[in-house]
Structure formats: C-alpha cells, structure tokens
Design a protein around this motif. Structure first.
Motif, PDB file in Angstrom:
ATOM      1  N   UNK A 365       0.647  -1.219   0.126  1.00 32.23           N
ATOM      2  CA  UNK A 365       0.002   0.062  -0.105  1.00 32.23           C
ATOM      3  C   UNK A 365       0.781   1.328   0.018  1.00 32.23           C
ATOM      4  N   UNK A 366       2.276   1.102  -0.164  1.00 28.45           N
ATOM      5  CA  UNK A 366       3.067   2.303  -0.444  1.00 28.45           C
ATOM      6  C   UNK A 366       3.496   2.659  -1.819  1.00 28.45           C
ATOM      7  N   UNK A 427      12.178   4.481  -2.974  1.00 26.07           N
ATOM      8  CA  UNK A 427      12.720   5.027  -1.970  1.00 26.07           C
ATOM      9  C   UNK A 427      11.565   5.415  -1.051  1.00 26.07           C
ATOM     10  N   UNK A 428      10.677   6.193  -1.788  1.00 22.61           N
ATOM     11  CA  UNK A 428       9.598   7.039  -0.983  1.00 22.61           C
ATOM     12  C   UNK A 428       8.470   5.531  -0.267  1.00 22.61           C
ATOM     13  N   UNK A 429       8.385   4.778  -1.138  1.00 19.48           N
ATOM     14  CA  UNK A 429       7.591   3.518  -0.529  1.00 19.48           C
ATOM     15  C   UNK A 429       8.468   2.831   0.566  1.00 19.48           C
ATOM     16  N   UNK A 430       9.756   2.533   0.563  1.00 14.71           N
ATOM     17  CA  UNK A 430      10.365   2.147   1.724  1.00 14.71           C
ATOM     18  C   UNK A 430      10.208   3.236   2.962  1.00 14.71           C
ATOM     19  N   UNK A 431      10.149   4.179   2.669  1.00 13.12           N
ATOM     20  CA  UNK A 431       9.949   5.362   3.718  1.00 13.12           C
ATOM     21  C   UNK A 431       8.535   5.461   4.307  1.00 13.12           C
ATOM     22  N   UNK A 433       5.540   6.308   1.974  1.00 13.55           N
ATOM     23  CA  UNK A 433       4.693   7.133   1.362  1.00 13.55           C
ATOM     24  C   UNK A 433       3.573   6.365   0.952  1.00 13.55           C
ATOM     25  N   UNK A 434       2.173   6.730   1.045  1.00 15.61           N
ATOM     26  CA  UNK A 434       1.212   5.785   0.643  1.00 15.61           C
ATOM     27  C   UNK A 434       0.981   6.095  -0.978  1.00 15.61           C
ATOM     28  N   UNK A 535       3.293  -1.725  10.462  1.00  7.46           N
ATOM     29  CA  UNK A 535       2.259  -1.312   9.525  1.00  7.46           C
ATOM     30  C   UNK A 535       1.621  -2.690   8.993  1.00  7.46           C
ATOM     31  N   UNK A 536       0.339  -2.861   8.970  1.00  3.50           N
ATOM     32  CA  UNK A 536      -0.220  -3.963   8.188  1.00  3.50           C
ATOM     33  C   UNK A 536      -1.212  -3.342   7.274  1.00  3.50           C
ATOM     34  N   UNK A 537      -1.419  -4.122   6.142  1.00  4.12           N
ATOM     35  CA  UNK A 537      -2.010  -3.719   5.121  1.00  4.12           C
ATOM     36  C   UNK A 537      -3.570  -4.255   5.205  1.00  4.12           C
TER      37      UNK A 537
END
Length: 542
Positions: A365-366, A427-431, A433-434, A535-537
């Motif tokens: 979900x990132x 990189x945004x996903x690893x950090x 960002x949705x 975090x869980x999706x």
C-alpha cells in the motif's frame, strides 16, 4: 513462410491492412491519453499542480484505465493479428470478427472514459466506493465487460489464420497461439470479475463481496500476459532486425512458451497477501510459487541473448560486451527493445522484493508499487510494443518513420526519466509514502524526505511521459499521407556459427538480477525493522 516479416506484412490485403492500421491508430491514441493522465498525476503527486481531490482521483482513474487496460490490450490485439497474418504469408482470415472485436473494445473504452468523469473508482473498480451511488458503477463495469467480450472475439481471426489445415506451427506460430489463448482467458476473467458488480449496480444481484478475489485473478492475468507478449515481440523482432533464429531450436522455444501455461496461473496467490483472513499455509505456498513466476521470461531472455551473442561472435564480435555494439542500434525498434530489456531487469529486482510474504503487507500500500511497476508497464512492455509498431507501421503503409533520429533517442530518454521516477518512488515506498493518497504533505506533518522524493517522482514521470509521447507521435506519423521514404534495411546474421561458441552475457545478466534482488530484499527487511510502528495492510494488494 517466405520473405521477411516486413515483406509479408506489406503484401497483406487492403482490408487486413485497413483493420490493423485503424486499430494501431486507436491504440496510440489510448496510449497518448494515458500518458497525459499519468504526467498530470505525477505533477499532482509532486505538489506542482493542485486540483480538487475528486478531480485528481478522476485523473488517476483515467490514467490507469486508458494506459493499463485499453492501450496494452488493444496494441496486443494489433500485434497478435499482424504476426498471425504474416506467419504463413497467407493473410488474415475472419477479418469481420476483427472489426467486431475492435468495435466492442472502442465501446468499452468510451464507457470507461465516461465513468471516469463521475465517482473516481480507480482502475480496479472497488464496489465499496459505490455503496452510496451504485448506479455510477454501471458504465464503469459495463466498459470492462465490453473489453472482456472484445478479448474473446479479437483473437479468433489470429487462431484461424494460424491453424490452417496442413500447416504446422512454427515456434513463433505456437507462441502466438498461446498468446491468443491467454487473451481469451483474460477476457473471461474480466467478465467474471465485473459481471457481479454490474448486476449489483443494476439492482439485480447482491453486493459482490467476492470482487476482491476476482480482481486478483484478473489482475494477475492482466499483469503477466503483456510480459509474455513482450517476450514474443522480442523473439520476432530479433529475427526481423538481425536474421537470427534460436540456436536451441524450435522445439525448445515451444517448450519455453508453454511454460507460461504452467508457471503463471498458479502464482496469483501472492496478489492476495494483504487479505487479512488469508491462511498462513496459503501465504507460504504463495511465496514459494512466486519464485517461479519469472522463469519463462528469464528463460526466453536467455535464448534470445545467447542466440544473438553466438551469431554476433561469428560475424566478428569481440570481448565480453563488444558484440553488443554490432546490433542495429540506429533502428528505433532496436533501441526501444534494448532499453526494454534493461528496464525489465530492474523491474524484476524489485518485483521479487514485493512478493515476499513478510514484506508485502508493509510495501503493497506504499508508493513502492507504482515505483517498481512502471519499470514493467512503461519501461518494458510499452517500449517493446512501440518497437514492434516501429516495424509494423512502415511495412503496412510503405512510409518510413518520421524523424528516425529523434525516435531512436526517445527510448533512452524515457528510461532515464523512468530511472528517476522509479528510484524516488521506491525510496518513498520504503519510507512509508502511501500510494493511493495524492496529497502526501499531510498539512506539513509528513516526514521531511517525502516532499523531495515526490518532487523527483514528478520530474522523472514528466520526462518519461514526454519521451514516450514523442516516440508514439513519430510512429503515428506513418499513418499520415506523405511521400514514402526508404525503410531501414535489417542486418543479416543468419548462417552457421562456431560449435561451442561462448554465450556469457545472458547468464551474467541473470546472476546480476538475482544478486540485486537479494540485496534489495535484505534492505527492505532492515528498513522495515527500523520503522517506529508496525504497519499492516488491508484490502487490495494491487
């Protein structure tokens, strides 16, 4: 089968050429529309363009519908019919069915585009978003149903043309036969996924509680079918551009294409990793099966690269990579296919990160998903299909590409933009960002790194969109009435090769992909452990 692919296409009947050219024009229009929506979405993501929330999600919905569904499946139909018509050199049978399928697809696209102006359902059409106004789901679901019907009809002329009595299927013919079958399976999957939703929207059925599972099945087909089509395009184009056929023989090539039937359908389980009630044994099985999903694609890649390398060395190629310079890079089709291969390697690296059962709930979900996914949809599949059109359209019209020098440079520029988009997006996903939230500033409360990363997404997305649009327009110019010019002549590397000739680049490339996959998977686990909150999706994995 005699003569080159271009020659056989040029001898098709006016009716067959008219059908293929009309479909190709519509496919390019769908691509350009999808690119426009994607570029605007990237600018919204980066905070450079501001729209009301609903309008922004309508743009995202239209981008997904036009680029992922209608462009990819219309162009696949064009290439399938063209290659099938040229396979035996006897033209295209049952052309009226081709026109009927094309009409169904255009009607579906029109309904989907109209639906995108209402409630923004995104491209998966989650019925939960229509609980308060189910009637708005009617044109949306109807569009996908017409697309499904079109995919049942469009492959029929290809199947008929390939299976004439007394004519054996070559390796390419067998691949096209499998491709046609998978297109029809995808049509059934689309109908199965959206018919319950359509009937519910009309008040004729209960709420489609199982739509999530049906979507996963459809998405899996829609995801991997273009990759199989891409490999077939590479197989056909390398023979057309260099004269090289597989050094492993037609039988082995048929076996590789048949592997898609074995490995792809069972691997759909990993798309369901975000379902909260998915049993743990199924998660483990999904992770195990997911390791096999790229086996056919990598095997076909090895066949093509090894065949090219052996023949190039027979023509004087030297050094580990020196033979690569001998390929016809001045041809825009070769340039597009070459960058598509490079982008596929990058996409595979990060795809294997996402399909780990422990990482999927944290990353799916990132923005990791669109960050890696565009390496496939745009960088690999779209560039490969445009490469095929760069051969097909000049052959059908007798007119060379407009601005071939510009067209040759566009795949590299698109890949550069994609690299920036993908690197920043991953990189945004690893950090954290949705991916389904367009305004990620959260009123200034978002982490500091999010804004520059999304600005990089906007910059890279704009560059790659402009470059792909430029290439598409160069191809579309073939459809305009103008003076014919000579078409680039292909190489001819056919002939005997030295027994036992080394072919090292293919295996080395796969080894690099595996090592990178392991490295970025380990990085993913380390970053996830460093997060302050677990975090869980929930909901859709894709």
């Amino acid at each position: 089968m005699t003569g080159s692919l271009s020659h056989r296409l040029s001898t098709l009947s006016p009716g067959a050429r008219g059908l293929l050219l009309t479909m190709a024009a519509a496919a390019l229009l769908a691509l350009l529309a999808g690119i426009a929506g994607g570029a605007l979405t990237a600018l919204i993501r980066g905070g450079l363009v501001h729209l009301p929330s609903d309008d922004a999600y309508r743009v995202l919905t239209f981008h997904g519908i036009s680029a992922f569904f209608y462009w990819l499946y219309l162009v696949q139909a064009v290439l399938l019919l063209a290659f099938a018509a040229a396979e035996h050199g006897r033209g295209l049978d049952w052309s009226p069915l081709g026109w009927a399928g094309f009409a169904l697809l255009l009607a579906g696209f029109a309904l989907s585009a109209i639906a995108a102006t209402g409630t923004p359902f995104l491209y998966d059409g989650n019925p939960d978003l229509a609980r308060d106004a189910p009637e708005e789901m009617v044109p949306f679901a109807a569009g996908y149903l017409l697309l499904g019907l079109a995919l049942l009809v469009l492959p029929l002329p290809a199947l008929r043309s390939l299976t004439r009595p007394g004519v054996a299927l070559s390796a390419t013919g067998f691949a096209l036969f499998v491709w046609a079958g998978f297109l029809m399976v995808s049509g059934f999957a689309a109908i199965y996924a959206f018919l319950p939703e359509f009937l519910w929207a009309l008040g004729r059925a209960d709420f489609p509680a199982g739509q999530s599972t049906n979507w996963h099945i459809l998405f899996h087909n829609m995801h991997y079918l273009p990759l199989m089509g891409t490999v077939i395009v590479w197989y056909v184009l390398m023979q057309e551009l260099t004269g090289v056929t597989s050094i492993f023989g037609a039988r082995f090539s048929k076996l590789v294409f048949a592997m898609y039937l074995v490995f792809v359908p069972p691997t759909s389980l990993y798309h369901m990793f975000l379902e909260p009630d998915l049993p743990q044994p199924v998660r483990i099985l999904g992770s195990m099966l997911s390791l096999f999903v790229s086996v056919p694609t990598l095997t076909a890649f090895l066949i093509i690269v090894a065949s090219l390398e052996v023949h190039a060395r027979a023509k004087g190629g030297r050094g580990l990579f020196g033979w690569i310079r001998m390929l016809p890079w001045q041809n825009p089709a070769m340039a597009a296919a070459g960058f598509a291969v490079l982008n596929m390697g990058l996409g595979l690296v990060f795809a294997f990160v996402l399909i780990q059962a422990d990482l999927a709930p944290l990353l799916s979900d990132s923005f990791f998903v669109p960050g890696y996914f565009h390496f496939f949809t745009l960088g690999t599949v779209t560039l490969s299909f445009l490469a095929a059109l760069a051969v097909l359209l000049p052959a059908l019209t007798g007119r060379a590409l407009a601005a071939p020098g510009l067209a040759r440079r566009m795949p590299g520029l698109a890949s550069l933009g994609l690299a920036v988009f993908g690197a920043c997006g991953i990189a945004a996903g690893y950090l954290g960002v949705p991916r389904r939230v367009l305004d990620t500033s959260y009123g200034g409360e978002a982490p500091t790194l999010w804004a520059p990363l999304m600005l990089g997404v906007a910059t890279g997305g704009t560059v790659m969109a402009a470059a792909v649009a430029g290439l598409a327009l160069c191809l579309a110019a073939c459809l305009l009435p103008r003076q014919a010019r000579p078409v680039l002549a292909p190489l001819d590397w056919s002939g005997p090769v030295r027994p036992g000739a080394a072919a090292l680049v293919g295996p080395l490339s796969v080894l690099m992909i595996v090592l990178a996959m392991a490295g970025f998977t380990a990085l993913g686990f380390e970053l996830m452990r460093a997060l302050p909150l677990e975090t869980t999706g929930g909901g859709h994995a894709h």
